[in-house]
Scaffold this active site. Structure first.
Site, PDB file in Angstrom:
ATOM      1  N   GLY A  35       8.830  42.543  -2.567  1.00 55.92           N
ATOM      2  CA  GLY A  35       8.480  42.484  -3.990  1.00 55.92           C
ATOM      3  C   GLY A  35       8.035  43.820  -4.557  1.00 55.92           C
ATOM      4  O   GLY A  35       8.403  44.192  -5.659  1.00 55.92           O
ATOM      5  N   HIS A  73      10.397  39.907   1.912  1.00 57.41           N
ATOM      6  CA  HIS A  73       9.072  40.386   1.464  1.00 57.41           C
ATOM      7  C   HIS A  73       9.143  41.851   0.978  1.00 57.41           C
ATOM      8  O   HIS A  73       8.532  42.746   1.574  1.00 57.41           O
ATOM      9  CB  HIS A  73       8.021  40.248   2.582  1.00 57.41           C
ATOM     10  CG  HIS A  73       6.611  40.282   2.042  1.00 57.41           C
ATOM     11  ND1 HIS A  73       5.601  39.515   2.562  1.00 57.41           N
ATOM     12  CD2 HIS A  73       6.058  41.001   1.024  1.00 57.41           C
ATOM     13  CE1 HIS A  73       4.477  39.767   1.898  1.00 57.41           C
ATOM     14  NE2 HIS A  73       4.732  40.668   0.953  1.00 57.41           N
ATOM     15  N   GLU A 123       6.628  35.742   9.130  1.00 52.16           N
ATOM     16  CA  GLU A 123       7.169  37.067   8.751  1.00 52.16           C
ATOM     17  C   GLU A 123       6.830  38.087   9.819  1.00 52.16           C
ATOM     18  O   GLU A 123       5.688  38.096  10.295  1.00 52.16           O
ATOM     19  CB  GLU A 123       6.560  37.525   7.419  1.00 52.16           C
ATOM     20  CG  GLU A 123       6.984  36.671   6.248  1.00 52.16           C
ATOM     21  CD  GLU A 123       6.456  37.219   4.915  1.00 52.16           C
ATOM     22  OE1 GLU A 123       5.948  38.345   4.892  1.00 52.16           O
ATOM     23  OE2 GLU A 123       6.574  36.521   3.909  1.00 52.16           O
ATOM     24  N   ALA A 175       4.676  35.487  -3.667  1.00 45.78           N
ATOM     25  CA  ALA A 175       3.251  35.716  -3.390  1.00 45.78           C
ATOM     26  C   ALA A 175       2.978  35.710  -1.881  1.00 45.78           C
ATOM     27  O   ALA A 175       2.925  36.783  -1.256  1.00 45.78           O
ATOM     28  CB  ALA A 175       2.421  34.677  -4.120  1.00 45.78           C
ATOM     29  N   ARG A 176       2.851  34.519  -1.307  1.00 49.02           N
ATOM     30  CA  ARG A 176       2.652  34.408   0.138  1.00 49.02           C
ATOM     31  C   ARG A 176       3.339  33.142   0.638  1.00 49.02           C
ATOM     32  O   ARG A 176       3.313  32.098  -0.034  1.00 49.02           O
ATOM     33  CB  ARG A 176       1.158  34.326   0.484  1.00 49.02           C
ATOM     34  CG  ARG A 176       0.419  35.665   0.417  1.00 49.02           C
ATOM     35  CD  ARG A 176       0.891  36.645   1.504  1.00 49.02           C
ATOM     36  NE  ARG A 176       0.148  37.889   1.498  1.00 49.02           N
ATOM     37  CZ  ARG A 176       0.501  38.994   0.844  1.00 49.02           C
ATOM     38  NH1 ARG A 176       1.608  39.013   0.111  1.00 49.02           N
ATOM     39  NH2 ARG A 176      -0.222  40.088   0.935  1.00 49.02           N
TER      40      ARG A 176
HETATM   41  C1  8YV Z   1       3.550  44.631   0.279  1.00 49.93           C
HETATM   42  C2  8YV Z   1       2.183  42.651  -0.658  1.00 49.93           C
HETATM   43  O1  8YV Z   1       4.765  44.268   0.779  1.00 49.93           O
HETATM   44  O2  8YV Z   1       0.594  43.890  -1.874  1.00 49.93           O
HETATM   45  C3  8YV Z   1       0.842  42.863  -1.256  1.00 49.93           C
HETATM   46  O3  8YV Z   1      -0.013  41.977  -1.090  1.00 49.93           O
HETATM   47  O4  8YV Z   1       2.454  41.650  -0.122  1.00 49.93           O
HETATM   48  C4  8YV Z   1       3.221  43.674  -0.803  1.00 49.93           C
HETATM   49  O5  8YV Z   1       3.070  44.428  -1.936  1.00 49.93           O
HETATM   50  C5  8YV Z   1       2.758  45.023   1.417  1.00 49.93           C
HETATM   51  O6  8YV Z   1       1.578  44.436   1.644  1.00 49.93           O
HETATM   52  C6  8YV Z   1       2.761  46.520   1.507  1.00 49.93           C
HETATM   53  O7  8YV Z   1       1.831  47.028   2.324  1.00 49.93           O
END
Ligand code: 8YV
Length: 319
Positions: A288, A286, A268, A238-239
């Site tokens: 996912g 990161h 990150e 998630a985060r």
């Molecule tokens: C992406 C994410 O890596 O959607 C999210 O919140 O953390 C991930 O899916 C990313 O933000 C792609 O822009």
């Protein structure tokens, strides 16, 4: 009719870039570097909309200096913790995200990390790959079985529910904590715990799927990690800031946390070098939602949100 001008901050999928160029005047830099505060502020005077990723931070300071030309921030992400929403709202800037389309890809990575952490994937891969595999025993790389084990899920939004569906295929017993209890249909047999502490107590495996907010920052601190059963496998796609990384390191070193699978970190890019000392911490950078199908779907959803906005229609995915 002149096309609206948009800034695509990072390199999106080929199909997304092609559609964006067809319908918009696109500003994009092949360097694919994160947009810093000054870039965002400067660009806001040249564009009508931005498709940012979680790598571009719309902090209150940045938002205060945005040019009024910028009307919409159509995020290429489901998480919006990089956007200061209370600051953006009063500026009249529409903010959207990409819910739903990345749930399966992220849940797949969570499954990989859960299995990999539980079954020593890091150590196993290393010993074979290095050519140092010169020993075998029934006592070698013995892991923790997920079949029939209790899986705790924090946050039953799209990703949490997708992960539960996949875990059911592994015959896991699903437990969850969420702001609101799901309908019986969405629960699909999952056991609801109305307090986080109750969930932690039964989580042989624990996977985090809640948003990062001021309330969830440091959610998994030393006290909560201690409430998990001995040997728990912790997964985070998630985060990073949901976990107190110092506390996690101590819990892993004490053996209380048996293994961890992490796709997100407090820092990150970069991660936490202290985790690298431990083979029972499996890590990914990161990624996912990083599948071809999902990157297309995320890009298209961001463009759908822009299309609706510039057509004067209500936001499809407002946040
Ligand atoms: C992406 C994410 O890596 O959607 C999210 O919140 O953390 C991930 O899916 C990313 O933000 C792609 O822009």
């Amino acid at each position: 009719m002149t096309k609206p001008v948009i800034w695509i901050t990072r390199t999106l999928s080929d199909a997304t870039m092609a559609r964006a160029r067809r319908d918009y005047e696109v500003i994009w830099d092949a360097a694919d570097a994160p947009g810093g505060a000054e870039d965002i502020i400067a660009m806001s005077g040249q564009v009508d909309g931005i498709i940012p990723c979680h790598s571009e931070h719309f902090s209150a300071d940045v938002v205060a200096r945005l040019d009024p030309r910028l009307k919409i921030v159509a995020n290429h992400s489901v998480g919006v913790d990089h956007c200061d929403l209370p600051a953006l709202g009063p500026r009249g800037i529409v903010v959207t995200n990409t819910p739903g389309v990345l749930s399966d890809a992220t849940a797949e990575l969570a499954m990989m990390l859960m299995l990999g952490a539980a079954r020593h994937a890091v150590a196993g891969d290393r010993v074979v790959r290095s050519g140092d595999w010169d020993f075998w025993s029934p006592a070698f790389l013995v892991g923790k079985q997920i079949t029939g084990a209790r899986l705790g899920i924090i946050g039953m939004g799209g990703v949490g529910r997708a992960f539960a569906r996949k875990a059911r295929g592994f015959d896991m017993e699903i437990h969850y904590h969420n702001r609101n209890r799901l309908t019986p249909e969405d629960e699909a047999g999952a056991i609801y715990h109305d307090t986080l502490d109750d969930l932690l107590a039964v989580s042989d495996f624990l996977s985090l799927h809640c948003p990062a907010t001021p309330e969830t920052t440091g959610l998994m601190n030393a006290d909560r990690l201690a409430r998990l059963p001995e040997g728990c496998v912790l997964v985070n796609t998630a985060r990073g800031n949901l976990i107190d990384e110092t506390a996690l390191l101590q819990a892993v070193e004490a053996g209380h946390i048996g293994a961890a699978g992490l796709d997100c970190f407090a820092t990150e890019p970069g991660g936490n070098p202290a985790f690298a000392r431990h083979d029972n911490i499996m890590m990914m950078p990161h990624v996912g939602s990083a599948t071809v199908r999902t990157r297309d779907a995320m890009g298209f959803k961001a463009l759908d949100n822009l299309d609706a906005f510039f057509a004067g229609k209500p936001s499809l995915d407002p946040v």
